[in-house]
Design an enzyme around this catalytic site. Structure first.
Site, PDB file in Angstrom:
ATOM      1  CE1 TYR A 165      -3.378   5.183   4.428  1.00 38.76           C
ATOM      2  CE2 TYR A 165      -4.608   5.846   2.502  1.00 38.76           C
ATOM      3  CZ  TYR A 165      -3.223   5.755   3.184  1.00 38.76           C
ATOM      4  OH  TYR A 165      -2.442   6.256   2.366  1.00 38.76           O
ATOM      5  CG  HIS A 184       5.691   0.898   3.224  1.00 37.61           C
ATOM      6  ND1 HIS A 184       5.399   1.820   3.722  1.00 37.61           N
ATOM      7  CD2 HIS A 184       4.951   0.145   2.452  1.00 37.61           C
ATOM      8  CE1 HIS A 184       3.921   1.875   3.312  1.00 37.61           C
ATOM      9  NE2 HIS A 184       3.696   0.586   2.806  1.00 37.61           N
TER      10      HIS A 184
END
Length: 225
Positions: free
Chosen positions: A66, A187
């Site tokens: 992230y 995903h």
């Protein structure tokens, strides 16, 4: 960067001596000195620190960390408690866990409990520049994490691999150990979760496989903080 020790060092220590790793090290060192980079440098290898090689039961492969403040801490899909909201992909993982195993959706995204039980939460790229997704792709991390994946593939007991999305699934040719279970799905990001991640039941399939091979299942429930 933090050090890798123990069985991980025995398995992948030769990578540190290769020319690509010297170039990668110099690139990452320069990035940390000139930009904001995530995760904090001492957390880069947390996936290996929290999950020793001889304890790995499951490998969940992410892409890169992230890239916003207070999120990345070296475990794929996980965010630090109290620092950041649960990211959308992890929200979808929690939704699938609820549907698959009846887990309640927790108020945080801190997945260290999984790592402590033998779930290797590995990204293919281990660093990223702030606010710039994929900014450290193609710098050498992929070669390094391939060595980690091969080390897990070489484990002489059953391991479950969860490969979500096309980038993770490109690693399938490396996974040639017949003892392992390889699970694939789209995903869990909001862009693709509805194409088959929801309903994949990877978590129950994983636990069924572990139990059938005489191993204890993973307690996937992340508790509220």
């Amino acid at each position: 960067m933090g050090m890798i020790t123990g069985q991980w060092l025995d398995a992948i220590g030769d990578e540190f001596k290769k020319p690509y790793y010297r170039q990668l090290y110099n690139f990452v060192k320069n990035e940390y000195s000139t930009h904001v980079v995530y995760p904090p440098s001492d957390d880069i290898f947390n996936a290996m620190h929290y999950t020793p090689l001889n304890k790995v039961k499951v490998l969940i492969l992410g892409q890169d960390p992230y890239h916003e403040p207070g999120q990345a801490h070296g475990l794929s899909f996980s965010v630090l408690p109290g620092k950041a909201d649960t990211p959308p992909s992890l929200q979808n993982i929690y939704k699938e866990l609820q549907d698959d195993l009846g887990c309640y959706i927790p108020n945080n995204g801190y997945l260290k409990k999984w790592a402590d039980q033998g779930v290797l939460l590995l990204n293919t790229v281990l660093t990223v520049r702030a606010h710039a997704a994929n900014s450290h792709q193609g710098k050498g991390w992929e070669q390094f994490t391939d060595a980690i994946i091969r080390a897990v593939n070489d484990i002489d007991r059953p391991v479950v691999f969860m490969l979500w999305g096309r980038p993770a699934q490109t690693k399938m040719p490396m996974l040639d150990n017949p003892k392992h279970l390889v699970l694939t799905a789209p995903h869990p990001s909001p862009l693709s979760a509805y194409r088959g991640f929801f309903g994949c039941r990877h978590f129950s399939k994983c636990n069924d496989f572990l139990v059938s091979n005489g191993l204890s299942p993973i307690d996937w429930q992340i508790e509220n903080i």
